[in-house]
Design an enzyme around this catalytic site. Structure first.
Site, PDB file in Angstrom:
ATOM      1  N   HIS A 174       1.035  -0.888  -0.135  1.00 44.47           N
ATOM      2  CA  HIS A 174      -0.202  -0.054  -0.198  1.00 44.47           C
ATOM      3  C   HIS A 174       0.765   1.478  -0.366  1.00 44.47           C
ATOM      4  CE1 HIS A 174      -3.077  -2.917   1.772  1.00 44.47           C
ATOM      5  NE2 HIS A 174      -3.950  -2.310   1.313  1.00 44.47           N
ATOM      6  N   ASP A 205      -4.917  -6.692  -7.387  1.00 41.84           N
ATOM      7  CA  ASP A 205      -5.327  -4.999  -5.813  1.00 41.84           C
ATOM      8  C   ASP A 205      -5.492  -4.451  -6.523  1.00 41.84           C
ATOM      9  OD1 ASP A 205      -5.459  -5.266  -3.350  1.00 41.84           O
ATOM     10  OD2 ASP A 205      -3.065  -6.021  -2.583  1.00 41.84           O
TER      11      ASP A 205
END
Length: 498
Positions: free
Chosen positions: A178, A248
């Protein structure tokens, strides 16, 4: 027909997006916790999306969410809060993993969700991994494969598209994709034996999610999400995978740093079927700008998945039902692991008793812990009404540590629940030890906390903070049940796995 999985901000689907659903330009959605007010509200959201597709004569849309159990539960407020994967790893039970999958599948379908971004098949070998941890079943490729495959079977038996993630493996990183661009530098032999093994054993999963990680042995230049060598040559051709390849979220740093359009285009060219946009801006425009890259084979796989979606949705009354709660409690009861009790402090005897727990926080974007009230003290107080309790902030100040130390001074037994023990938690526990109050420590998240206070003589691992887990801890502490959990990952310098 489109390959981009949309999301939106707010608690209702924007009208322009619903118009794209009617026209077949948007066929899949990722729902985030911020979109959902309650389970019944989620059902209203998904009903609206399905209604728009039906009005336009389109196939039923794919609607996905992160409902892993444990630290990542997007929808609460009445759903069954399962302990999570590492707790299942400690039970060593494929049967319970499959039951957990059925609970997840049945409840999600009742809310109108037909894809779950679970299970995590990452082999959590690295204790410093900031984003996987208890989301993994453990550090054994065989265990991860066995339990992951069972959970997939359970979910898909209830009509849900399971999504094995994060291919080719996010378990041995010290960075969070992230926030950074991790690299897993192992050679091909090691990758085949460890990281890739659970995915090869779970090709029955109807979807697999790529990771935003560079694996130089597979592709020296590109993260898996935008690597043709990894998604097409390895997963699609060598492994023979015929399900949906889902990325993702594309707003994560490891790919977002390339720019929205370039990264989405690269994922499409790499062979991804469904591109999860996450919180990227201007999603309708982005969809139209890359539609020339949409792939006929990918479209066919998406349509095949849509046609297989369940038309019948369970009633919301299935959420949190007695049967599901019993399964969650059994997982929790069988997961509690006594790593050390050299002084024989268990079960807890008579004498004054204090409980100190650390306030939970979201330690990664893939985390919903901050919304949880840890009820360990309440569970213990049901057995010992005179129990004193207090809490300690995560990353507590020296003043907060001293306040807690003063509050529990003189108690004969102190139970401390730690969460990824930081310096402040270590300082608190070590201060108790130094003044002769050897505490009972329960690790409420990853098992590795004992490395911060290796001299502790009573140490349990619980792998979570949900209510069923705190109840299970209390049952073990008071000798009501035997602690049968087996450590699912080695603790460096302390204990290996069995």
């Amino acid at each position: 027909m489109a390959q981009l999985m949309h999301s939106f901000r707010g608690t209702s689907v924007p009208d322009d997006v619903l118009a794209m659903v009617r026209q077949g330009e948007v066929v899949s959605f990722c729902i985030f916790a911020m979109n959902v007010e309650s389970p019944s509200h989620l059902r209203q959201l998904t009903d609206a999306i399905r209604a728009a597709a039906k009005e336009g004569g389109q196939l039923p849309p794919i609607i996905g969410i992160d409902q892993e159990g444990g630290q990542l539960i997007a929808v609460r407020g009445g759903t069954t809060e399962l302990p999570g994967n590492m707790a299942l790893g400690a039970t060593r039970s494929p049967e319970l993993a499959e039951k957990a999958g059925r609970v997840l599948g049945r409840e999600l379908l009742a809310m109108g969700v037909n894809m779950n971004f679970a299970p995590t098949l990452d082999v959590n070998i690295n204790p410093q991994n900031p984003v996987i941890g208890i989301r993994s079943f453990g550090d054994s490729p065989a265990l991860v494969a066995e339990l992951g495959a069972a959970m997939i079977r359970g979910m898909q038996a209830e009509g849900i598209i399971a999504t094995a993630k994060h291919f080719p493996g996010h378990g041995d990183t010290a960075d969070d994709s992230h926030l950074a661009a991790p690299v897993v530098a192992h050679d091909l032999t090691r990758l085949q034996e460890v990281e890739l093994y659970p995915f090869r054993e779970s090709l029955h999963s109807r979807a697999m999610m790529s990771s935003h990680i560079i694996y130089p042995a597979l592709d020296e230049d590109n993260p898996a999400t935008i690597s043709h060598k990894i998604l097409s040559d390895l997963l699609r051709d060598e492994f023979g995978y015929d399900g949906l390849i889902v990325t993702d979220a594309m707003d994560m740093h490891a790919v977002a740093r390339l720019g929205a359009n370039p990264s989405v285009e690269a994922a499409l060219k790499a062979g991804a079927d469904v591109i999860m946009l996450g919180h990227l801006k201007d999603q309708p425009q982005l969809t139209r700008s890359v539609q020339h890259l949409f792939n006929a084979d990918s479209i066919a796989r998406i349509q095949q998945a849509q046609r297989a979606l369940s038309a019948e949705l369970p009633d919301l009354s299935v959420l949190g039902c007695e049967e599901h709660q019993a399964i969650a409690q059994e997982i929790a009861d069988r997961s509690i692991t006594v790593v050390r009790d050299s002084a024989g402090r268990l079960p807890i005897g008579t004498g004054s008793l204090a409980v100190v727990t650390v306030k939970p926080a979201n330690l990664t974007p893939a985390d919903t812990s901050a919304d949880v009230e840890i009820k360990l003290a309440e569970a213990i107080r049901q057995r010992r009404g005179d129990t004193f309790s207090c809490d300690l902030p995560y990353q507590a100040s020296d003043a907060a540590i001293q306040t807690a130390l003063t509050a529990v001074a003189g108690y004969e037994t102190v139970v401390v629940g730690t969460i990824n023990a930081d310096e402040s938690q270590a300082a608190f526990v070590n201060a108790l030890i130094q003044r002769g109050q050897m505490p009972i420590v329960v690790a409420l998240r990853t098992p590795y906390d004992i490395t911060e206070f290796p001299q502790i003589d009573t140490y349990l691992c619980a792998y979570g903070i949900r209510d069923v887990t705190t109840e299970a801890i209390a049952r073990v502490l008071f000798g009501e049940i035997e602690a049968t959990g087996v450590l699912p990952c080695a603790i460096p310098g302390i204990m290996t796995t069995v």
